[in-house]
Write an enzyme that holds these catalytic residues in place. Sequence first.
Site, PDB file in Angstrom:
ATOM      1  N   ASP A 242      44.955  37.607  43.578  1.00  0.00           N
ATOM      2  CA  ASP A 242      45.223  36.533  42.621  1.00  0.00           C
ATOM      3  C   ASP A 242      46.146  35.489  43.274  1.00  0.00           C
ATOM      4  OD1 ASP A 242      45.123  36.448  39.211  1.00  0.00           O
ATOM      5  OD2 ASP A 242      46.485  35.082  40.258  1.00  0.00           O
ATOM      6  N   ILE A 243      45.847  34.225  42.991  1.00  0.00           N
ATOM      7  CA  ILE A 243      46.616  33.132  43.590  1.00  0.00           C
ATOM      8  C   ILE A 243      48.041  33.067  43.010  1.00  0.00           C
ATOM      9  CG2 ILE A 243      46.033  31.227  42.020  1.00  0.00           C
ATOM     10  CD1 ILE A 243      45.199  29.635  44.554  1.00  0.00           C
TER      11      ILE A 243
ATOM     12  N   ASN B 281      41.056  40.097  30.319  1.00  0.00           N
ATOM     13  CA  ASN B 281      41.298  39.128  29.253  1.00  0.00           C
ATOM     14  C   ASN B 281      39.959  38.541  28.828  1.00  0.00           C
ATOM     15  OD1 ASN B 281      44.148  39.364  29.348  1.00  0.00           O
ATOM     16  ND2 ASN B 281      44.201  38.030  31.142  1.00  0.00           N
TER      17      ASN B 281
ATOM     18  N   GLU C 206      41.594  32.615  31.236  1.00  0.00           N
ATOM     19  CA  GLU C 206      41.665  31.275  31.849  1.00  0.00           C
ATOM     20  C   GLU C 206      40.403  30.925  32.604  1.00  0.00           C
ATOM     21  OE1 GLU C 206      45.003  30.781  34.442  1.00  0.00           O
ATOM     22  OE2 GLU C 206      46.407  31.465  32.897  1.00  0.00           O
ATOM     23  N   VAL C 207      39.848  31.909  33.281  1.00  0.00           N
ATOM     24  CA  VAL C 207      38.670  31.650  34.122  1.00  0.00           C
ATOM     25  C   VAL C 207      37.461  32.355  33.501  1.00  0.00           C
ATOM     26  CG1 VAL C 207      37.634  31.919  36.404  1.00  0.00           C
ATOM     27  CG2 VAL C 207      40.082  31.434  36.202  1.00  0.00           C
TER      28      VAL C 207
ATOM     29  N   HIS D 179      36.382  39.228  35.038  1.00  0.00           N
ATOM     30  CA  HIS D 179      37.175  39.797  36.129  1.00  0.00           C
ATOM     31  C   HIS D 179      38.095  40.863  35.587  1.00  0.00           C
ATOM     32  CE1 HIS D 179      39.106  36.149  34.577  1.00  0.00           C
ATOM     33  NE2 HIS D 179      40.260  36.750  34.766  1.00  0.00           N
TER      34      HIS D 179
ATOM     35  N   HIS E  17      41.669  42.453  36.296  1.00  0.00           N
ATOM     36  CA  HIS E  17      42.940  42.371  37.021  1.00  0.00           C
ATOM     37  C   HIS E  17      43.355  43.792  37.400  1.00  0.00           C
ATOM     38  CE1 HIS E  17      44.288  38.207  35.722  1.00  0.00           C
ATOM     39  NE2 HIS E  17      43.375  38.439  34.802  1.00  0.00           N
TER      40      HIS E  17
HETATM   41  P1  5GP Z   1      42.551  35.200  33.275  1.00  0.00           P
HETATM   42  O1  5GP Z   1      43.667  34.506  32.566  1.00  0.00           O
HETATM   43  O2  5GP Z   1      41.262  34.422  33.190  1.00  0.00           O
HETATM   44  O3  5GP Z   1      42.401  36.642  32.908  1.00  0.00           O
HETATM   45  O4  5GP Z   1      42.978  35.245  34.791  1.00  0.00           O
HETATM   46  C1  5GP Z   1      42.578  34.321  35.739  1.00  0.00           C
HETATM   47  C2  5GP Z   1      43.381  34.580  36.998  1.00  0.00           C
HETATM   48  O5  5GP Z   1      42.772  33.873  38.054  1.00  0.00           O
HETATM   49  C3  5GP Z   1      44.829  34.104  36.908  1.00  0.00           C
HETATM   50  O6  5GP Z   1      45.696  35.212  37.115  1.00  0.00           O
HETATM   51  C4  5GP Z   1      44.932  33.068  38.020  1.00  0.00           C
HETATM   52  O7  5GP Z   1      46.155  33.118  38.726  1.00  0.00           O
HETATM   53  C5  5GP Z   1      43.760  33.404  38.927  1.00  0.00           C
HETATM   54  N1  5GP Z   1      43.168  32.277  39.622  1.00  0.00           N
HETATM   55  C6  5GP Z   1      42.815  31.080  39.065  1.00  0.00           C
HETATM   56  N2  5GP Z   1      42.289  30.279  40.000  1.00  0.00           N
HETATM   57  C7  5GP Z   1      42.304  30.983  41.165  1.00  0.00           C
HETATM   58  C8  5GP Z   1      41.880  30.672  42.486  1.00  0.00           C
HETATM   59  O8  5GP Z   1      41.382  29.589  42.796  1.00  0.00           O
HETATM   60  N3  5GP Z   1      42.044  31.639  43.428  1.00  0.00           N
HETATM   61  C9  5GP Z   1      42.590  32.848  43.129  1.00  0.00           C
HETATM   62  N4  5GP Z   1      42.713  33.722  44.139  1.00  0.00           N
HETATM   63  N5  5GP Z   1      43.003  33.178  41.893  1.00  0.00           N
HETATM   64  C10 5GP Z   1      42.860  32.246  40.925  1.00  0.00           C
END
Ligand code: 5GP
Length: 121
Positions: A32-33, A88, A96-97, A101, A103
């Site tokens: 994760d970034i 999530n 968010e994405v 996925h 985590h």
């Molecule tokens: P969500 O909130 O959708 O469960 O988590 C999305 C995760 O993707 C977040 O923890 C965020 O830091 C990570 N993320 C978003 N954009 C990127 C990216 O371009 N590269 C990587 N490695 N992680 C990302």
Amino acid sequence: MTDPTCIFCKIAAGQIPARKAWEDTEVIAFHDIRPVAPVHVLIIPRRHIATLYDATAADEALLGRMLSLAPRIAREQGATDGFRTIVNTGRVGRQEVPHVHIHVIGGPDPLGPMIVVRKDS
Ligand code: 5GP
Ligand code: ZN
């Protein structure tokens, strides 16, 4: 099937760089970034599935494979004494994405509480 606007599809296709922790024909995992713990890896299917709501019975094996990779990846990344998996989903889940996925979060020390309890709940 990929979504050309999806950031995780682009990572899966190698169009956006990511620090990979696992890669096979169906699944990839990358760091994760914005890690929230020493180990924070995202396991994704190569195929675009937006959310868990969008997964079907045909995706059961794929989702099972992603989950069963979690302990292996966690161990390989140094989370040898436990980890947390989080998926999530949607607005309420604060996804968010929109590409499914898992985590995988861990590290040497115990994590914080799973959910911060709101004062009004
Ligand atoms: P969500 O909130 O959708 O469960 O988590 C999305 C995760 O993707 C977040 O923890 C965020 O830091 C990570 N993320 C978003 N954009 C990127 C990216 O371009 N590269 C990587 N490695 N992680 C990302
Ligand atoms: Zn996607």
